[in-house]
Design a protein around this motif. Sequence first.
Motif, PDB file in Angstrom:
ATOM      1  N   VAL A 228       0.819  -1.237  -0.116  1.00  0.00           N
ATOM      2  CA  VAL A 228      -0.041   0.023  -0.127  1.00  0.00           C
ATOM      3  C   VAL A 228       1.061   1.158   0.129  1.00  0.00           C
ATOM      4  N   LEU A 229       2.030   1.154   0.811  1.00  0.00           N
ATOM      5  CA  LEU A 229       2.854   2.328   0.939  1.00  0.00           C
ATOM      6  C   LEU A 229       3.622   2.474  -0.639  1.00  0.00           C
ATOM      7  N   GLN A 230       3.869   1.410  -1.497  1.00  0.00           N
ATOM      8  CA  GLN A 230       4.068   1.733  -2.707  1.00  0.00           C
ATOM      9  C   GLN A 230       3.318   2.178  -3.653  1.00  0.00           C
ATOM     10  N   ILE A 231       1.890   1.912  -3.331  1.00  0.00           N
ATOM     11  CA  ILE A 231       0.871   2.653  -3.894  1.00  0.00           C
ATOM     12  C   ILE A 231       0.933   4.341  -3.873  1.00  0.00           C
ATOM     13  N   VAL A 232       1.160   4.650  -2.632  1.00  0.00           N
ATOM     14  CA  VAL A 232       1.320   5.918  -2.207  1.00  0.00           C
ATOM     15  C   VAL A 232       2.527   6.795  -2.961  1.00  0.00           C
ATOM     16  N   ALA A 233       3.671   5.896  -2.768  1.00  0.00           N
ATOM     17  CA  ALA A 233       4.953   6.295  -3.419  1.00  0.00           C
ATOM     18  C   ALA A 233       4.894   6.606  -4.935  1.00  0.00           C
ATOM     19  N   ASN A 234       4.203   5.400  -5.449  1.00  0.00           N
ATOM     20  CA  ASN A 234       4.169   5.815  -6.983  1.00  0.00           C
ATOM     21  C   ASN A 234       3.464   6.737  -7.104  1.00  0.00           C
ATOM     22  N   GLY A 235       2.409   7.441  -6.785  1.00  0.00           N
ATOM     23  CA  GLY A 235       1.552   8.470  -6.972  1.00  0.00           C
ATOM     24  C   GLY A 235       2.286   9.798  -6.629  1.00  0.00           C
ATOM     25  N   GLU A 236       2.988   9.772  -5.600  1.00  0.00           N
ATOM     26  CA  GLU A 236       3.526  10.865  -5.162  1.00  0.00           C
ATOM     27  C   GLU A 236       4.859  11.295  -6.291  1.00  0.00           C
ATOM     28  N   ARG A 237       5.511  10.182  -7.042  1.00  0.00           N
ATOM     29  CA  ARG A 237       6.463  10.371  -7.875  1.00  0.00           C
ATOM     30  C   ARG A 237       5.602  10.822  -9.175  1.00  0.00           C
TER      31      ARG A 237
ATOM     32  N   ARG B 132      -1.704  23.455  -1.059  1.00  0.00           N
ATOM     33  CA  ARG B 132      -0.366  22.635  -0.666  1.00  0.00           C
ATOM     34  C   ARG B 132       0.036  21.685  -1.546  1.00  0.00           C
ATOM     35  N   SER B 133       1.043  21.302  -1.724  1.00  0.00           N
ATOM     36  CA  SER B 133       1.579  20.071  -2.483  1.00  0.00           C
ATOM     37  C   SER B 133       1.885  19.017  -1.750  1.00  0.00           C
ATOM     38  N   MET B 134       1.746  19.241  -0.095  1.00  0.00           N
ATOM     39  CA  MET B 134       2.195  18.193   0.868  1.00  0.00           C
ATOM     40  C   MET B 134       0.851  17.737   1.494  1.00  0.00           C
ATOM     41  N   VAL B 135       0.706  16.314   1.301  1.00  0.00           N
ATOM     42  CA  VAL B 135      -0.681  16.035   1.855  1.00  0.00           C
ATOM     43  C   VAL B 135      -0.376  15.683   3.279  1.00  0.00           C
ATOM     44  N   GLN B 136      -1.340  16.302   4.097  1.00  0.00           N
ATOM     45  CA  GLN B 136      -1.380  16.207   5.381  1.00  0.00           C
ATOM     46  C   GLN B 136      -2.492  15.217   5.992  1.00  0.00           C
ATOM     47  N   PRO B 137      -2.287  14.591   7.150  1.00  0.00           N
ATOM     48  CA  PRO B 137      -3.260  13.751   7.849  1.00  0.00           C
ATOM     49  C   PRO B 137      -4.625  14.230   7.752  1.00  0.00           C
ATOM     50  N   ALA B 138      -4.865  15.589   7.605  1.00  0.00           N
ATOM     51  CA  ALA B 138      -6.334  16.174   7.823  1.00  0.00           C
ATOM     52  C   ALA B 138      -6.796  15.870   6.533  1.00  0.00           C
ATOM     53  N   ASP B 139      -5.835  15.870   5.549  1.00  0.00           N
ATOM     54  CA  ASP B 139      -6.368  15.814   3.851  1.00  0.00           C
ATOM     55  C   ASP B 139      -6.996  14.370   3.754  1.00  0.00           C
ATOM     56  N   VAL B 140      -6.071  13.258   4.449  1.00  0.00           N
ATOM     57  CA  VAL B 140      -6.653  12.186   4.244  1.00  0.00           C
ATOM     58  C   VAL B 140      -7.917  11.870   5.220  1.00  0.00           C
TER      59      VAL B 140
ATOM     60  N   LYS C  24       3.528  15.277  -2.139  1.00  0.00           N
ATOM     61  CA  LYS C  24       4.445  14.456  -1.100  1.00  0.00           C
ATOM     62  C   LYS C  24       3.413  14.182  -0.071  1.00  0.00           C
ATOM     63  N   PHE C  25       3.303  13.057   0.505  1.00  0.00           N
ATOM     64  CA  PHE C  25       2.586  12.670   1.630  1.00  0.00           C
ATOM     65  C   PHE C  25       3.431  12.668   2.960  1.00  0.00           C
ATOM     66  N   ASP C  26       3.010  13.351   3.686  1.00  0.00           N
ATOM     67  CA  ASP C  26       3.708  13.478   5.169  1.00  0.00           C
ATOM     68  C   ASP C  26       3.483  12.067   5.690  1.00  0.00           C
ATOM     69  N   PRO C  27       4.479  11.506   6.428  1.00  0.00           N
ATOM     70  CA  PRO C  27       4.678  10.302   6.760  1.00  0.00           C
ATOM     71  C   PRO C  27       3.265   9.842   7.635  1.00  0.00           C
ATOM     72  N   GLN C  28       2.834  10.822   8.531  1.00  0.00           N
ATOM     73  CA  GLN C  28       1.721  10.307   9.100  1.00  0.00           C
ATOM     74  C   GLN C  28       0.582  10.181   8.148  1.00  0.00           C
ATOM     75  N   ALA C  29       0.470  11.055   7.345  1.00  0.00           N
ATOM     76  CA  ALA C  29      -0.973  10.662   6.291  1.00  0.00           C
ATOM     77  C   ALA C  29      -0.789   9.687   5.365  1.00  0.00           C
ATOM     78  N   SER C  30       0.747   9.126   5.041  1.00  0.00           N
ATOM     79  CA  SER C  30       0.930   7.802   4.490  1.00  0.00           C
ATOM     80  C   SER C  30       0.396   6.506   5.528  1.00  0.00           C
ATOM     81  N   ALA C  31       0.731   6.760   6.855  1.00  0.00           N
ATOM     82  CA  ALA C  31       0.238   5.828   7.809  1.00  0.00           C
ATOM     83  C   ALA C  31      -1.144   5.681   7.887  1.00  0.00           C
ATOM     84  N   PHE C  32      -1.947   6.869   7.750  1.00  0.00           N
ATOM     85  CA  PHE C  32      -3.442   6.711   7.970  1.00  0.00           C
ATOM     86  C   PHE C  32      -4.153   6.065   6.789  1.00  0.00           C
ATOM     87  N   VAL C  33      -3.511   6.384   5.605  1.00  0.00           N
ATOM     88  CA  VAL C  33      -3.926   5.834   4.263  1.00  0.00           C
ATOM     89  C   VAL C  33      -3.770   4.156   4.424  1.00  0.00           C
ATOM     90  N   VAL C  34      -2.520   3.708   4.991  1.00  0.00           N
ATOM     91  CA  VAL C  34      -2.261   2.348   5.282  1.00  0.00           C
ATOM     92  C   VAL C  34      -3.462   1.737   6.297  1.00  0.00           C
TER      93      VAL C  34
END
Length: 468
Positions: free
Chosen positions: A284-293, A334-342, A298-308
């Motif tokens: 799942v984290l790879q889905i996030v990373a592929n999309g970021e690229r 913003r171009s940084m995705v925050q937990p609140a966005d998730v 950028k997804f804040d690490p907390q935001a990525s953890a929330f997605v997972v």
Amino acid sequence: MESDLAGWNPFKRKKTGAKAAGDTAGRTDSAHSAVVKPLIREAHRRTPEAGGLPRFNTTAGDQMSGRGSDRFAVVRAKLRHAFTPSQPVADRRLFAGRDEVLKTIIRSIEDQRLHVVLYGERGIGKTSLMHILTQAATEARYIVVYTSCGANSNFDETFRAAAAEIPLLFHSGFSPTAAEAEKGASLADLLPNEPLTPRKFGDLCARLTGTRVLIILDEFDRAESGAFRRDVAEVIKNLSDRLGRVQLVLAGVAADLTELVEHIPSIRRNIFALRVPKMTEAEVLQIVANGEREADLKFDPQASAFVVEVARGSPYIANLVCHHAGHAALDAGRSMVQPADVASAVDRTILEFQGRIGTPIQQHVRRLFDQGRQDVLAMTSRAALAADGVFDASDVEASNRISARKAQDAIEILVAERLLRSLHSEEAGQRYSFVEEGMPTLIWMMWAQRNLNGGSAAAPTPRAAAGS
Ligand SMILES: Nc1ncnc2c1ncn2[C@@H]1O[C@H](COP(=O)(O)OP(=O)(O)OP(=O)(O)O)[C@@H](O)[C@H]1O
Ligand SMILES: [Mg+2]
């Protein structure tokens, strides 16, 4: 007797008591006109010429239209390709994980010459896997015929179309220089006019040489005809007995294999069946990373953890939530995705999911949430999600690490509420499923939203909440 509504006039406004902003019913006339005036101005501004109506940002040719585009317009356009909740993945750069599954499928096709049945819950990634398999097999010079089955699929049409993709030059009865082969004829040109039978198709395939063919029948569960399923089983048997150079790959939704292919006993030895598992956290984290690229986000690490946490191994939910979260961040500049966005993405996802579940059931679930039954709901949903919908008490126990007693209690509460259906079979014993398919996903997201909002890793989980 006068009704309670007698004299009630929604257009008549009180003269006093305007306290809360937005409380138009209680405004004084002057306060009211202060609210209405800007609305009137806005009403005049919003003419079609003024561009007030929503428009597309990109043309059908994928060009930016230039209208209504903000400074993130390019990122927005990229975001559409980076996370594709409504489409399978066909682009290798966006395809996350699944190495083991692909390796296993390829080995069984290549080394064991087996036919493959790939099954798994809706949205788990079967079609995406089929697309990537198609590319890998095509690279190895296989002829790959991909068919998406429909309710009316029948053997004649499906396999005639497959035969049309196999050039005649691979038929041992024709030399590659034969006039027909050179004219680009195919195996379909050798088929009789009467309806195609599994035997006839098998006979023809037995004559193939110098190539290998993969026939992929995706969405196999959608085919309603028992005769079609029987004929496909028959053709698998036929092709296997004759060591044919044609292999079938069937993919579809099923809790267990027998649902997908009838007449399984006769072909059990000839097929390799694989259930597509839930994605791991890393996948799942790879889905996030592929999309970021892909999207330059950028997804804040907390935001990525929330997605997972929210996705619980579903590539579909991961894509959907990331897609909405990306837009929420861009909307906030913003171009940084925050937990609140998730969190706001989860809200949207919950809204979308609600449309798929009956209203009385939804109200019932919400009532239980409000009555403090949320942990019982979350624990059973977790088990349902881990077990593709059908689970037993030991699944609830294992997926939440709670006692057998607590697991059984949770189940009994929801059976009594008529939210769980009890299924009994000789082989599997007593099992359960939620009364509607989308319920475990919806309940899980509602729970995650209430308990993990902000992506806090320390947030309570049913494990902790269960106190075991
Ligand atoms: N390996 C993957 N990497 C990234 N995204 C994926 C992957 N697999 C699936 N997805 C995403 O998950 C969603 C569902 O994928 P897909 O359509 O392949 O599933 P499916 O099992 O065929 O679904 P259905 O049962 O509805 O036919 C899509 O949004 C797709 O983009
Ligand atoms: Mg599919």
